[in-house]
Design a protein around this motif. Structure first.
Motif, PDB file in Angstrom:
ATOM      1  N   HIS A   1       1.022   4.764   1.672  1.00 49.34           N
ATOM      2  CA  HIS A   1       0.832   5.371   2.899  1.00 49.34           C
ATOM      3  C   HIS A   1      -0.455   6.304   2.784  1.00 49.34           C
ATOM      4  O   HIS A   1      -0.360   7.064   1.821  1.00 49.34           O
ATOM      5  N   PRO A   2      -1.582   6.019   3.653  1.00 47.24           N
ATOM      6  CA  PRO A   2      -2.533   6.927   3.466  1.00 47.24           C
ATOM      7  C   PRO A   2      -2.358   8.450   3.774  1.00 47.24           C
ATOM      8  O   PRO A   2      -3.034   9.151   3.052  1.00 47.24           O
ATOM      9  N   THR A   3      -1.213   8.748   4.154  1.00 47.02           N
ATOM     10  CA  THR A   3      -1.138  10.377   4.708  1.00 47.02           C
ATOM     11  C   THR A   3       0.124  10.685   3.881  1.00 47.02           C
ATOM     12  O   THR A   3       0.713  11.736   4.033  1.00 47.02           O
TER      13      THR A   3
ATOM     14  N   PRO B   1       2.189  10.380   0.443  1.00 41.25           N
ATOM     15  CA  PRO B   1       2.161   9.691  -1.032  1.00 41.25           C
ATOM     16  C   PRO B   1       3.550   9.299  -1.641  1.00 41.25           C
ATOM     17  O   PRO B   1       3.790   8.431  -2.388  1.00 41.25           O
TER      18      PRO B   1
ATOM     19  N   ASP C   1       0.944  -1.236   0.081  1.00 32.98           N
ATOM     20  CA  ASP C   1      -0.097   0.010  -0.007  1.00 32.98           C
ATOM     21  C   ASP C   1       0.876   1.171   0.208  1.00 32.98           C
ATOM     22  O   ASP C   1       1.964   1.379   0.505  1.00 32.98           O
TER      23      ASP C   1
ATOM     24  N   ALA D   1      -4.484  -3.190   1.866  1.00 37.45           N
ATOM     25  CA  ALA D   1      -4.381  -1.952   2.502  1.00 37.45           C
ATOM     26  C   ALA D   1      -3.713  -2.108   3.900  1.00 37.45           C
ATOM     27  O   ALA D   1      -4.007  -2.860   4.705  1.00 37.45           O
TER      28      ALA D   1
ATOM     29  N   ASN E   1      -0.871   2.944  -9.482  1.00 43.76           N
ATOM     30  CA  ASN E   1      -2.501   2.888  -8.977  1.00 43.76           C
ATOM     31  C   ASN E   1      -3.071   2.422 -10.302  1.00 43.76           C
ATOM     32  O   ASN E   1      -4.212   2.898 -10.745  1.00 43.76           O
TER      33      ASN E   1
ATOM     34  N   ARG F   1       0.267  -1.241  -7.338  1.00 48.39           N
ATOM     35  CA  ARG F   1      -0.138  -0.349  -6.447  1.00 48.39           C
ATOM     36  C   ARG F   1       0.567   1.177  -6.563  1.00 48.39           C
ATOM     37  O   ARG F   1      -0.167   2.181  -6.438  1.00 48.39           O
TER      38      ARG F   1
ATOM     39  N   ASN G   1      -4.257   0.046   6.450  1.00 51.85           N
ATOM     40  CA  ASN G   1      -5.516   0.414   7.475  1.00 51.85           C
ATOM     41  C   ASN G   1      -6.660  -0.334   7.498  1.00 51.85           C
ATOM     42  O   ASN G   1      -7.738  -0.095   7.883  1.00 51.85           O
ATOM     43  N   ARG G   2      -6.650  -1.461   6.626  1.00 51.24           N
ATOM     44  CA  ARG G   2      -7.887  -2.506   6.565  1.00 51.24           C
ATOM     45  C   ARG G   2      -8.486  -2.872   7.858  1.00 51.24           C
ATOM     46  O   ARG G   2      -7.550  -2.922   8.700  1.00 51.24           O
TER      47      ARG G   2
ATOM     48  N   GLN H   1      -6.708  -3.359  -3.464  1.00 46.40           N
ATOM     49  CA  GLN H   1      -6.400  -2.330  -2.770  1.00 46.40           C
ATOM     50  C   GLN H   1      -6.936  -2.474  -1.455  1.00 46.40           C
ATOM     51  O   GLN H   1      -6.190  -2.318  -0.366  1.00 46.40           O
ATOM     52  N   LYS H   2      -8.094  -3.198  -1.334  1.00 51.75           N
ATOM     53  CA  LYS H   2      -8.830  -3.168  -0.207  1.00 51.75           C
ATOM     54  C   LYS H   2      -8.027  -4.162   0.666  1.00 51.75           C
ATOM     55  O   LYS H   2      -7.670  -4.335   1.828  1.00 51.75           O
TER      56      LYS H   2
END
Length: 429
Positions: free
Chosen positions: A352-354, A356, A350, A396, A385, A382, A398-399, A392-393
């Motif tokens: 990282h959510p915060t 890129p 993944d 992830a 994209n 990934r 943070n799933r 992706q889910k």
């Protein structure tokens, strides 16, 4: 975020995830790819991907992994692409009545694998060389045989992949101890090394396996990237014994988690159990809680190779059930093999959510190596994209952590007790 092919990409970790990612980045046209590793010797002697061998099987409850394993096996068999690391011995799966194995068998059949159920003891014996005496467990547990599988010489496969990366223009640099990430306004700009130097990059990919949570405590990955040690033992055979067992299949028992390989070219037989494993909790001043940290030959010398004496006893009992004659021999070596486990055993791949400019590619959960030829493709998907939304889910960082790993159901993680490690006497039959 769209990545430019000329961007400087830094991969931390030259194991299965890291080196496969480097290879697939380079084949996709990325031109500035550097892999760093903490070990002065590569492949790293204490990394999970540097064990003597790994199972290559498509027996998965999750059809995604079963299908991907089939794709990987087809590539392993191409010697011009992946060398001679793969050995198609076939895999005998015991515990075929478990929930995991029942679904795995259906998946393998539906995907066209060369599978047959071993419905009586004569059929079981036919899966083994005539001179090999097998144990009573084959009378007690249902099993099946898949010819499309076997094992790979682990270090050999990683070394071959490294050579491919270098041939494509990538750099692989050993002996770089990473202390953490460098950031500007919360976005990663490179890595900070133990010697005080910094290395800049447009994109950093963390592929540090069992060292992920302890190397980067600020990411709070201790639960999702849990370093769990697995006990491995070996037996040294003489030349005649090795020839007798060399044509054996890999045996994998989903009831006990026990698995055993045929002899290597050095006549070594390796065995272990796929269980919850052990944590070695170390308090880190930069983390809110203690972090499980690998205890290996690199950090603790010969003591880092020792395994719990209780495991030695259980492994010998399991061996007795499979190959009674070998159970009468002393174990010749032990090793703690450190996995990076996620709670659900799905990988983490993944952005990282915060951040890129930061990618996490790890949590092999004891089933990553067989995918070496294809694993990096997922990581690059990934990064670019192009990965399917469902995947992706699935991967992830943070799933939600809902389902459990059925292949290790009921086998709890334990705390490693260094006072209960094996002695030379424990290795005797």
């Amino acid at each position: 975020m769209t990545r430019k092919k000329e961007e400087k990409i830094l991969i931390v970790g030259a194991g299965c995830f890291g080196i496969s990612t480097a290879y697939h980045l380079l084949t996709r046209g990325f031109s500035d790819v550097t892999v760093l590793d903490r070990s002065n010797v590569l492949p790293a002697p204490d990394a999970a991907s540097c064990d003597i061998n790994k199972i290559v099987r498509s027996a998965y409850h999750d059809v995604f992994y079963a299908r991907l394993a089939r794709d990987a096996i087809s590539l392993w068999k191409n010697n011009s692409e992946w060398g001679n690391a793969y050995h198609e011995s076939g895999v005998v799966v015991l515990g075929a009545d478990t929930v995991y194995a029942k679904t795995a068998l259906l998946n393998e059949i539906n995907l066209g694998a060369r599978v047959k159920t071993l419905d009586d003891i004569d059929m079981v014996k036919d899966a083994f060389p005539s001179g090999v005496h097998i144990g009573h467990i084959f009378d007690q547990e249902r099993c099946y045989f898949n010819k499309d599988g076997g094992w790979a010489a682990a270090s050999e496969g990683i070394a071959y992949a490294m050579s491919k990366v270098k041939d494509l223009g990538g750099k692989v640099i050993p002996g770089i101890q990473i202390k953490g990430l460098t950031k500007v306004d919360g976005v990663t700009t490179g890595v900070h090394c133990e010697d005080g130097k910094t290395i800049a990059a447009d994109l950093v990919i963390i592929a540090t396996g069992a060292w992920t949570a302890s190397t980067f405590p600020e990411l709070s990955l201790g639960r999702r990237c849990l370093a769990a040690g697995q006990s491995v033992v070996t037996i040294q055979l003489d030349e005649d014994e090795a020839e007798r067992y060399r044509a054996c299949p890999v045996v994998l028992d989903f009831t006990t988690g026990f698995y055993i390989f045929p002899p290597t070219r050095e006549s070594v037989v390796k065995m272990a159990r796929h269980i919850g494993g052990y944590v070695n909790l170390i308090h880190n001043e930069d983390a809110k809680e203690a972090i499980s940290t690998p205890r290996t030959v690199h950090s603790h010398g010969a003591g880092g190779l020792l395994v719990p004496k209780a495991d030695v006893k259980v492994l010998r009992e399991c061996l007795q059930n499979i190959y009674p004659a070998l159970a009468k021999k002393p174990f010749s070596s032990t090793r703690m093999c450190w996995y990076t486990d996620s709670p659900d055993s799905d990988w983490i791949i993944d952005v990282h959510p915060t951040d890129p400019s930061l990618v996490i590619a790890t949590s092999g959960s004891g089933h990553g190596y067989k995918f070496l030829p294809v694993l990096g493709k997922l990581v690059v998907d990934r990064i670019e994209n192009t990965m399917e939304l469902e995947l992706q889910k699935k991967f992830a960082i943070n799933r939600p952590l809902g389902h459990i790993d059925l292949s290790r159901e009921g086998r709890q993680v334990q705390t490693l007790n260094v006072d209960g490690l094996c002695t030379a006497e424990d290795l005797l039959p």
